[in-house]
Structure formats: C-alpha cells, structure tokens
Design an enzyme around this catalytic site. Structure first.
Site, PDB file in Angstrom:
ATOM      1  N   HIS A 163       7.469 -23.797  -1.918  1.00 32.03           N
ATOM      2  CA  HIS A 163       6.262 -23.905  -1.598  1.00 32.03           C
ATOM      3  C   HIS A 163       5.642 -22.708  -0.835  1.00 32.03           C
ATOM      4  CE1 HIS A 163       5.693 -28.048  -3.530  1.00 32.03           C
ATOM      5  NE2 HIS A 163       7.131 -28.514  -2.572  1.00 32.03           N
ATOM      6  N   SER A 284      -0.037   7.033   2.294  1.00 26.23           N
ATOM      7  CA  SER A 284      -1.228   7.361   1.908  1.00 26.23           C
ATOM      8  C   SER A 284      -2.039   8.291   2.281  1.00 26.23           C
ATOM      9  CB  SER A 284      -1.540   5.961   3.421  1.00 26.23           C
ATOM     10  OG  SER A 284      -3.190   5.816   3.532  1.00 26.23           O
ATOM     11  N   LYS A 290       2.139   4.519   6.956  1.00 23.57           N
ATOM     12  CA  LYS A 290       2.071   3.861   5.903  1.00 23.57           C
ATOM     13  C   LYS A 290       2.843   4.326   4.516  1.00 23.57           C
ATOM     14  CE  LYS A 290       0.146   0.584   4.611  1.00 23.57           C
ATOM     15  NZ  LYS A 290      -1.575   0.491   4.023  1.00 23.57           N
ATOM     16  N   GLU A 297       4.919  -2.324  -7.067  1.00 24.11           N
ATOM     17  CA  GLU A 297       3.362  -3.446  -6.975  1.00 24.11           C
ATOM     18  C   GLU A 297       3.089  -2.275  -8.594  1.00 24.11           C
ATOM     19  OE1 GLU A 297       1.277  -2.237  -3.571  1.00 24.11           O
ATOM     20  OE2 GLU A 297       3.060  -1.272  -3.229  1.00 24.11           O
TER      21      GLU A 297
END
Ligand code: ARG
Length: 464
Positions: A163, A284, A290, A297
C-alpha cells in the site's frame, strides 16, 4: 523511401473498366508500411520457387532466373535504389513486377500455386519469428543486467512496501530479482508464442489450396518452420499468433512500466534511493537544476500504445468471416509498432540497468522509519509461546508508544518493551535490527541475502 504514383497498370486490372481514384489507391495500398517485409517476402519466394522447380512445375532455368533476379532486387533494396510504386499496391506486387522486368517470363511463373493471401501470412510469420528471437535475446540481456545489480546489492537493505506504506525490510537484490522473475515469464511466453508463429501457411493459396502438385513440407523445411498449417482456410486468415505476441508484448511493457514507476519514485530527491546515469536523463528548458528520468517515464507511457495495439488486433479479427479479408492488411502497423517499441525499450533498459547507482544510506535511513521490524517483534513473541494474534496486539501497543514518543522500536529499552509483554528478554534487540530481520527470512523465495545469492546462482545457471 516513399512509394510513388505512376501510370502503370495494376497486376489485376484487366478485369476492370475504370481505374481507381488516387485516394482509393492510397487508401488500399500497403506498400508504405509493408515494404519492411521485403527480405522475408524474398526468402519465401525463393523457397516457393525452389519447390516449384523440384516438383517440375517450373523449369530449372526458371528457378535460376528467379534466383538471379531476386539477388539483384535484394541489392537494389539494400542500396536504397529500389523504386517502390504505390500503383503496385504492396510489397509482394512491387517485388514480383521488378522480378519480371529483370528476368521476364520466369518472374511471371513465380506466383504459380500461390496467392498473396498465403504469401503475406508467410511473410509476417517469418518477420515475427525473427523479432521474437531478437526480443528473447534482449530479455536475456536485461535479466543478466538486473541479476548483476542484485548481486552488488544482495545485502543492501531498503524498506519493502505494501500500500506504499513501509511494511518490512527487504534487500535491494531481492527487489531486483522480482523483476528478473517477471522478465523470465515474459521470455517463456515469447518462446511459447514462437511455436505457433513457426508454422507455414504457404500452399493454402487463396483459401482452398492449389491444383498443382506442391510439396509444402519441403518449403516448411527450407524456411525453418516446424510444421505446415493444417487447414488452408485457417492458414490464410489466422492472426492468432500476432495477437498472442502482442499480448506477451503488452505484459513485457507492463513489467517495464512497473519498474519505471519505481525508478521514477526512487530517483525523486524526496526519496533519493537511486541515481540514473545522465545519458538516460534530460534537463529542463526552464529549470536549470532539473534532471528528469525521461527514459522510464516514456517507457511507462509507451505501454499504453502497446496495450492499444493488442486491442486493435483483437478488434480487427472479431468480425471476420473465413477466409482472407482485406481487413487483415491492418494487422501490420500495430504489429510493427509493437515490435519496434518493445525492442527499443528492452535494448535501452538492458543498458540503463547498468547505469543505476544505488544509494544504500538513503535506503537504510528510510527502512528505519515506519517500524519495519514490527512483524519481527511479533514473530519473536510467538517463538516464546504467545499466540500470533496476541503477539500482534502487544506489538501494536509498542508501536503506538513509539509513535507518541517519536522513536523507533529498537530505541525502546528492555524495560519499556517488557511492559507490552513479559516474554521479552535481552535477545530481542538482534531481532529488531534490519540485518536480523532480512537474514531471518531464510527460505526459498525469501529476502535473506544468502537466499538472494542462491537465487542469483539459479538465474545464471538458467541463462547459461
Ligand atoms: N497487402 C495485402 C495484405 O497485407 C496482401 C494480401 C492481399 N490479398 C488480396 N487478395 N488482396 O494483407
């Protein structure tokens, strides 16, 4: 290489009184995408021609002419000089037409006892068999890379989650081996699917077989097929094998996607469990600080298109009466894109697995939060004679006390712990350590470091 419009007439045009419009030509043609089957189309044609000559259906001279013409076509394609014509609809007619230009009547005899229906089914199977062999090799490489990572971190401890809440400590090696299992099942599915891919449709002709004395077993043997398709109607219309492959591919991507999700979470500075080598990440355009895990992804995202292709193929087949229907031409783009996506993804992941840097300190610090050894304390009390439910309750009280005090179970004194159960003795503290916790799960499939090492040895023996 794009196919071009030309004024040349189609292979079947004598039957027709008016030509199709350019739009219909584009709509019905497949050469834009099926030209990538060319090498398999030529392989299939050569095996067919060899059999026709062996059976005296065409002459030896015809066979030699066909072989010579096909060799020329192969080099034209390899050199990017082959002219693909939209007017000739698909890869099959383009190659046959060029063959006839090169060698004359022998080229026109090649299609004896054959139809594009059994021809295309054969081409796709040859193509897919090749793709499956590539993918199986890549699954093996990925499994080896993950196994190496597991070995480096057989003793590294991180919190295991259920969980998404801290559950029990596990070893990072054990965690990696979970993916090795998943990709192992994927490899089994690919091998199983290959058995049904590897059957020869050729000889079914359009749908009913042919009046020529063909030798299908000979063609099957030449092309390395295990067997021939047993029913001509099924042979030209069956695409189960492509659907099975896409289902297996969707599971591969599902596993890649689950792993990607973890990599993304682990690489977040809030978690900081791992770093991924720069060559798999991007920056970025606005935020200079970044470093984004683009590869995992994107892999997670590309799982969607592979799942979509599976549904596309299932839907393509569901309403088709026997035997071949033009609908089947729509099998190619989903199949090709599935192969490309899975192949590229696995190749990148096998490489990226070797570019993962683990941060054992961050993992360890996280394992100390969330009372990960609470189950160990309960098991300890059970071993001292308390029924499990009572032990569970006693430890729940201890955890509650820790929450109130803002400390870990191991921070409680022997006296504190004995308030929850008089069975606690000073041997309790080794049970409450992370090392003690993982080492105690010492059975096949457990997280103990020596079980991780045993599992690694099993995987390596299997992979050879
Ligand atoms: N381009 C077709 C396909 O991909 C080849 C078979 C066409 N057969 C036919 N009778 N029109 O399925």
């Amino acid at each position: 290489m794009t196919a071009q419009l030309s004024k040349k007439s189609e292979a079947w045009s004598a039957r027709f009184s008016e030509p199709v419009s350019d739009l219909v030509k584009r709509y019905t043609a497949s050469v834009f995408f099926d030209k990538r089957l060319a090498e398999f189309d030529i392989q299939g044609s050569l095996a067919h021609a060899d059999m026709l000559a062996e059976q005296n259906i065409i002459s030896r001279q015809d066979l030699q002419d066909i072989q010579r013409g096909m060799a020329q076509i192969q080099s034209e394609i390899a050199a990017g000089q082959f002219e693909w014509l939209l007017d000739l609809e698909d890869v099959h007619l383009n190659i046959e037409k060029r063959l006839t230009e090169l060698v004359g009547d022998a080229g026109k005899r090649l299609h004896t006892g054959r139809s594009r229906n059994d021809q295309v089914a054969t081409d796709i199977r040859l193509y897919l068999r090749h793709a499956i062999d590539d993918i199986s090799g890549l699954l093996r490489e990925l499994r080896l890379a993950l196994t190496d990572l597991a070995e480096q971190h057989a003793d590294t401890i991180l919190p295991g989650f259920t969980h998404m809440q801290v559950a029990q400590p596990v070893t990072f090696g054990h965690h990696m081996l979970a993916y090795v299992e998943m990709f192992g099942r994927d490899a089994e599915r690919m091998a199983d699917c290959r058995k049904r891919v590897n059957r020869l449709p050729l000889g079914a002709a359009a749908l009913a077989g042919t009046t020529f004395p063909i030798d299908r077993e000979r063609v099957a043997a030449t092309l390395g097929f295990d067997d021939v398709c047993r029913n001509s109607l099924d042979a030209v219309s069956d695409r189960d094998f492509a659907i099975e492959f896409c289902a297996a591919a969707a599971l591969v991507m599902t596993h890649v996607s689950r792993m990607s999700e973890e990599l993304v979470i682990w690489m977040s500075p809030r978690v900081g469990f791992i770093d991924i080598a720069d060559r798999f990440c991007t920056g970025s355009s606005i935020m200079p600080q970044k470093k984004n895990p683009d590869v995992p992804e994107l892999a997670r995202g590309k799982t969607g298109r592979v799942n979509g292709h599976l549904i596309a193929l299932l839907t393509l087949m569901k309403g088709q009466p026997l035997a071949y229907n033009k609908d089947n031409q729509e099998d190619k783009e989903p199949l090709f894109d599935t192969v490309d996506t899975v192949t590229d993804t696995l190749r990148i992941f096998a490489d990226m697995a070797r570019g993962i840097t683990v941060r054992p300190d961050a993992m360890r610090a996280a394992a100390f939060q969330g009372y990960a050894t609470a189950t160990d304390l309960a098991d300890y009390l059970v071993k001292k004679g308390l029924p499990f439910r009572d032990a569970h309750e006693a430890v729940a009280h201890a955890v509650r006390a820790c929450v109130d005090r803002g400390c870990d179970l191991a921070d409680l004194s022997l006296e504190d712990l004995r308030q929850f159960s008089s069975l606690v003795a000073d041997d309790v503290f080794q049970v409450l350590t992370l090392e003690g916790s993982v080492a105690a799960r010492d059975h096949v499939g457990g997280t103990a470091p020596n079980q991780v090492r045993a599992a690694i040895a099993r995987v390596r023996a299997e992979l050879g």
